[in-house]
Design a protein around this motif. Sequence first.
Motif, PDB file in Angstrom:
ATOM      1  N   ASP A 178      -6.986   9.972   1.820  1.00  0.00           N
ATOM      2  CA  ASP A 178      -6.655  10.283   0.435  1.00  0.00           C
ATOM      3  C   ASP A 178      -7.143  11.688   0.083  1.00  0.00           C
ATOM      4  N   LYS A 224       5.061   6.177   2.789  1.00  0.00           N
ATOM      5  CA  LYS A 224       4.226   5.495   1.791  1.00  0.00           C
ATOM      6  C   LYS A 224       4.366   3.966   1.749  1.00  0.00           C
ATOM      7  N   TYR A 237      -4.540   4.568   0.505  1.00  0.00           N
ATOM      8  CA  TYR A 237      -5.059   5.914   0.744  1.00  0.00           C
ATOM      9  C   TYR A 237      -6.549   5.890   0.453  1.00  0.00           C
ATOM     10  N   ASN A 288      -1.111  20.680  -4.079  1.00  0.00           N
ATOM     11  CA  ASN A 288      -1.475  19.648  -5.050  1.00  0.00           C
ATOM     12  C   ASN A 288      -0.257  19.079  -5.747  1.00  0.00           C
ATOM     13  N   GLU A 289       0.696  19.979  -6.072  1.00  0.00           N
ATOM     14  CA  GLU A 289       1.918  19.561  -6.746  1.00  0.00           C
ATOM     15  C   GLU A 289       2.706  18.591  -5.864  1.00  0.00           C
ATOM     16  N   LYS A 308       1.029  15.224  -5.488  1.00  0.00           N
ATOM     17  CA  LYS A 308       1.219  14.385  -6.663  1.00  0.00           C
ATOM     18  C   LYS A 308       2.586  13.698  -6.603  1.00  0.00           C
ATOM     19  N   GLU A 309       3.576  14.450  -6.099  1.00  0.00           N
ATOM     20  CA  GLU A 309       4.909  13.843  -5.972  1.00  0.00           C
ATOM     21  C   GLU A 309       4.874  12.678  -4.992  1.00  0.00           C
ATOM     22  N   LYS A 368       2.242  10.815  -4.294  1.00  0.00           N
ATOM     23  CA  LYS A 368       1.458   9.724  -4.860  1.00  0.00           C
ATOM     24  C   LYS A 368       2.220   8.984  -5.953  1.00  0.00           C
ATOM     25  N   SER A 369       3.028   9.712  -6.733  1.00  0.00           N
ATOM     26  CA  SER A 369       3.680   9.047  -7.860  1.00  0.00           C
ATOM     27  C   SER A 369       4.966   8.375  -7.420  1.00  0.00           C
ATOM     28  N   ASN A 370       5.368   8.606  -6.188  1.00  0.00           N
ATOM     29  CA  ASN A 370       6.649   8.048  -5.759  1.00  0.00           C
ATOM     30  C   ASN A 370       6.579   6.540  -5.545  1.00  0.00           C
ATOM     31  N   GLU A 420       6.721  13.261 -12.444  1.00  0.00           N
ATOM     32  CA  GLU A 420       5.574  12.478 -11.943  1.00  0.00           C
ATOM     33  C   GLU A 420       4.686  12.023 -13.093  1.00  0.00           C
ATOM     34  N   LYS A 424       6.327   9.352 -15.294  1.00  0.00           N
ATOM     35  CA  LYS A 424       6.334   8.073 -14.600  1.00  0.00           C
ATOM     36  C   LYS A 424       4.950   7.418 -14.658  1.00  0.00           C
ATOM     37  N   GLY A 481      -5.443   0.823  -4.157  1.00  0.00           N
ATOM     38  CA  GLY A 481      -5.479   1.580  -2.908  1.00  0.00           C
ATOM     39  C   GLY A 481      -5.031   3.014  -3.062  1.00  0.00           C
ATOM     40  N   SER A 482      -5.160   3.578  -4.267  1.00  0.00           N
ATOM     41  CA  SER A 482      -4.740   4.957  -4.552  1.00  0.00           C
ATOM     42  C   SER A 482      -3.251   5.157  -4.330  1.00  0.00           C
ATOM     43  N   LEU A 536      -0.148   5.642  -9.047  1.00  0.00           N
ATOM     44  CA  LEU A 536      -0.688   6.739  -9.833  1.00  0.00           C
ATOM     45  C   LEU A 536      -0.519   6.424 -11.319  1.00  0.00           C
TER      46      LEU A 536
END
Lengths: 353, 275
Positions: free
Chosen positions: A171, A207, A213, A344-345, A348-349, A351-353, B54, B57, B222-223, B226
Amino acid sequence: MKKYLSVFCMSTAVLLSLAGCGTGTSGENGEVVVYNWGEYLDPEVLDIFEEETGIKVIYDEFETNEIMYPKVESGASEYDVICPSDYMIQKMIENDLLAELNFDNMPNAKANIGKQYWEQSQQFDPENKYSVPYCWGTVGILYNKTMVDEPVDSWSILWDEEYKDNILMQDSVRDAFMVALKLNGYSMNSTDVSELETAKNALIEQKPLVQAYVIDQVRDKMIGNEAAIGVIYSGEAIFTQRENPDLEYVIPKEGTNVWIDSWVMTKDSQNKENAEKFIDFMCRPDIALKNFEYITYSTPNDAARDLIEDEDIKNSPVAFVDLSQYSNLETYQYLGEDGDALYNELWKEVKSN
Amino acid sequence: MKNSKSSQRLLSSPYIAWAVIFIIVPLCMVFYYGLTDKTGAFTFENIAAIMSAEHAKALWLSLGLSLISTVICFFIAYPLAMILANMNVNQHSFIVLIFILPMWMNFLLRTLAWQTLLEKTGVINNVLSFLHLPSLNIINTPYAIVLGMVYNFLPFMVLPLYNSLVKIDPNVINAAKDLGANNVQTFFKITFPLSIPGIISGITMVFIPALTTFVISNLLGGSKILLIGNVIEESFTQAGNWHLGSGLSIVLMIFIIVNMVASAIFDKDGEGSAL
């Protein structure tokens, strides 16, 4: 798990030690404030140091370089000695946060740290002025032999549907992208947008297969048979194998990250003399050996390695791997502020997916 | 008269100092960082950043999960609070103690305990496999996060509900029954409307911490999931972008303020929030 526990414990400890300062219990020869990775030295070593030198150690821990950096940059905490990784040291040098070390005060550092590690350090500290290597290693795959039958030699196993929900990823943004970039044959220091897009898409594709993570928890989860495959630092490998003999560590054929964590001294340090004493103390062979035995991360301290009695460990292909057999190893470079922001950007994409 | 006023002021000064240092100043700093960029120039960019795919969401997911948790908490807590209120035990403090007791343990430890319980090789699955039952695979999914939220925030729903229910005068209920209302009618016409202050305050006290949490989603998700709290946390810790983190915090504050205004309107006496 350790992250929160250690943050909780450390903040309590820091509060207590601050309270201690208030009542004038700092050591007879002053103090030194150390900021190190979680569980990255034998706590007994700190007691020995305090006893021998009369310098009080105030000890604090971080979990990733990225968490450490803003705390040091903002100057909110007056750390004297820190143990960042290669690329972060480069960033700290560039942003003028580190003080040059006086090696005349550190005879052990000069004498005991192997020549090759000084040379390797020049990638981020070109004149070896700011840092003293403390630990080094690789990043690789730890797998459970009872759950994985096929031979493991490539990062691609982390994309294998068969191990859905059995894969642990790191992570942390650089390590996660390193895996995806290396898998696609790119440099892990890439700032090429299209290469990074490819890596990002690979991570998004991966993912659904990832169980979680995590950072430090890889160790506990792998020992507890919670997952079949995990991305892990080589230093943790020996420890996990000791606890669970079914585990095996490999460096994937696509190459990986060779890292060094080194002691540095902050520019604003109020206790420069004590800081140098501390760093030198860490390079003493008996102390370095004690730390190695406790944390099992490869030591660059040749004198300490000579003291290891167990021949298997001394010549362990995990702890002291011969790096010359790999042609595609790299060390992280600082990518600049824009590079960091881009990573980082994209992360984040993912992680948010 | 004059004297008591000045002594009042003196006595309240520690609180005022506390509020200024730990509430007003940090809030100003959040607004300063949220409304400036790296060069210190004024910008709405950090607030508008909530519109990016992101972030939006993450915000919707947070709103959704905390709403679900609040509803579940409500439906568990209301019957429980009614049972407790009707128990007629004159031991108010004992009941409060029962619900406060788990909170004596650190919040992180309690959440970590759930991790150990829910893991693939965890306690619950060991028991299930011992009984030859199918295993429970909710760790690292939104279900586990909702479970963690409900578990951690349930006492904050029970206590205000209990408080407003015990305050209902039994004579009012007796009068309703005298006038021929059955149990269901009494509940919907008398008990429920009189407990609304407690409901509103309970909802606020569950919804807001659930909306802003990042620890529960990290430990039980589990991270992989988000939430907006994670986005804010990571902009401070990982990305070192305080401006973005503060900007998103301001957006989150809007939702919190709406919630608090609603609770202020319905709960004028503040009785529900008296713990």
